[in-house]
Design an enzyme around this catalytic site. Structure first.
Site, PDB file in Angstrom:
ATOM      1  CG  HIS A 157      -1.886  -1.327   1.070  1.00 29.42           C
ATOM      2  ND1 HIS A 157      -2.969  -0.561   0.667  1.00 29.42           N
ATOM      3  CD2 HIS A 157      -2.426  -2.605   1.795  1.00 29.42           C
ATOM      4  CE1 HIS A 157      -4.310  -1.476   0.951  1.00 29.42           C
ATOM      5  NE2 HIS A 157      -3.436  -2.809   1.225  1.00 29.42           N
ATOM      6  CG  ASP A 365       0.677   9.614   0.282  1.00 32.80           C
ATOM      7  OD1 ASP A 365       0.655   7.843   0.578  1.00 32.80           O
ATOM      8  OD2 ASP A 365      -0.015   9.909   0.986  1.00 32.80           O
TER       9      ASP A 365
END
Length: 464
Positions: A157, A365
């Site tokens: 993730h 991110d």
């Protein structure tokens, strides 16, 4: 498909809305197969024996939730020191913040071995196993060593950094080689896939096979980008609920003469919060027409308060907010409203919908779902503008956002000014394209695409 088995660091009851869109999406697949969700219970037993843990079972409709308690030594080594003290900063390109001398890798391996041991007793031969995130990278290798031959997939993730950063990790070869125990590895972006390809070729001498395959250690591993999405319908339903509407109406009344900018994230050094505040200060200095009219609401939820890097970040943000308000504020206008607490998820859509601009400007991110939630919450007749860091995984998909380099505060300020002045027709056109993309590539598309790719891989005995 056989039974789906999901393994993650934490387990959530997919029937509860507060669990979030990911839990709901996984829950649908788990419910369809009468599946199993396995992970840490969140409980720490003081004085327990390392490498041991009590197993807890709970039934959530057709889904079985199984968790394992961790003793203090295991939790601190596996979770605090290695997962969050080493892997998190390195994978977010912050070698300077990684505690390489913490001696935590043995605890990280020990807990993955513990999870594998407890999980193996619950598995069926035709199970489809899906492991999630950086806490559990070596789990499949531990299961293979115990004789498990089921199809196994892994999804990361967070970002995967370039090879030279990965090579800074202690025992990086062991960690990355353990990925070859999986049949399929999913990454958030094509940039992450490129980083894996370079590492596999240069460090592991792996050989490319076909479109997505890498062959090494007697095994061909499939590696693809599967950009995660949100449940657009679920989030738009939240936007229509009373809590969100009350938030929207309150902000509209309170800021009737202002233009709202919003930032929402967990307090973390990867989110680029100091750079964002500096860009906003530059906006006020360079474009004085925003004096008295532009207000930034920055929510930074508490995170790892006991860690020095986070405490320093909080102090820096409080200092910057105070300085900007002191330099530019007026008796009836505070340019920055910095909020260091959690805001209920049901209220966030109202905040997004009231904002003229969202600032989603992380330094790095994996994806960033706030960007997609902001798009979903907008009024299509009068939508706000998304200002998005090019270093967020979401930037590969959300091309109609205003993409910025958060390190360049002057150019970021220019992009914010452009967003504030953007004509309605352009805002509508950009929003329509963004909404179509996040709806097409939502969290259900992500789940189904990954599971189809995993089922398509051949199950075979692993040698890793």
């Amino acid at each position: 498909m056989g039974r789906l088995v999901v393994i993650s660091n934490r387990v959530a009851d997919p029937r509860k809305t507060a669990a979030g869109g990911l839990a709901v999406a996984l829950g649908q697949a788990l419910e369809a197969s009468g599946g199993l969700w396995f992970g840490w219970s969140g409980r720490i037993t003081e004085g327990g024996t390392p490498g041991e843990g009590e197993v807890n079972r709970q039934q959530a409709g057709p889904v079985q939730l199984v968790t394992v308690d961790l003793c203090r030594d295991d939790h601190d080594a596996y979770y605090e020191r290695h997962s969050n003290g080493v892997l998190w900063p390195v994978f977010h390109y912050r070698l300077d913040l990684a505690d390489f001398d913490g001696g935590s890798i043995s605890g990280y391996r020990r807990v993955n071995q513990l999870f594998a041991l407890k999980l193996k007793a619950l598995l069926r031969p035709d199970d489809l196993i899906w492991v999630h995130d950086y806490h559990l990278i070596p789990l499949a290798a531990e299961l293979r060593a115990m004789g498990c031959e089921q199809r196994m997939g892994f999804f990361l993730h967070i970002p995967l950094p370039p090879p030279l950063m990965l090579a800074a990790l202690p025992e990086h070869e062991w960690l990355m080689r353990s990925l070859f125990a999986y049949d399929l590895v999913g990454l958030q972006s094509e940039a992450d896939v490129t980083h894996f390809a370079r590492y596999a070729s240069d460090e592991l001498q792996a050989r490319a096979e076909g479109d997505h395959g890498w062959h090494a250690f007697g095994k061909t591993l499939q590696v693809q980008a599967f950009p995660i999405g949100i449940d657009v319908d679920e989030f738009q339903a939240l936007t229509r609920q009373r809590e969100a509407q009350d938030m929207h109406d309150q902000l509209r009344r309170e800021y009737a003469r202002r233009r709202l900018l919003v930032g929402v994230e967990r307090l973390d050094y990867s989110k680029g919060l100091p750079q964002r505040l500096k860009a906003f200060r530059t906006l006020l200095q360079k474009y004085p027409e925003n004096q008295g009219s532009a207000t930034l609401i920055q929510i930074a939820s508490p995170s790892r308060e006991s860690v020095d890097a986070y405490a320093s970040l909080r102090a820096e943000l409080e200092s910057l907010s105070g300085a900007i308000n002191g330099e530019h504020g007026e008796l009836d206008w505070m340019p920055v409203r910095y909020i260091h607490r959690n805001v209920a998820r049901k209220r966030l859509p109202g905040l997004y919908r009231a904002a003229a601009v969202a600032l989603v400007t992380p330094l790095r991110d994996g994806m960033n779902l706030v960007a997609k939630e902001f798009v979903a919450a907008q009024d299509p007749e009068d939508p706000g503008v998304l200002v998005l860091s090019r270093f967020a995984g979401a930037a590969e998909q959300l091309k109609e956002a205003l993409l910025v380099n958060p390190y360049d505060t002057a150019r970021t300020a220019e992009a914010i000014q452009r967003a504030l002045q953007m004509p309605l027709a352009e805002r509508q056109q950009r929003h329509q394209a963004l909404l179509q993309r996040i709806r097409t590539h939502d969290v259900h598309w992500w789940r189904e695409r990954f599971l189809r790719a995993l089922q398509a891989t051949p199950a075979q005995e692993k040698t890793v």
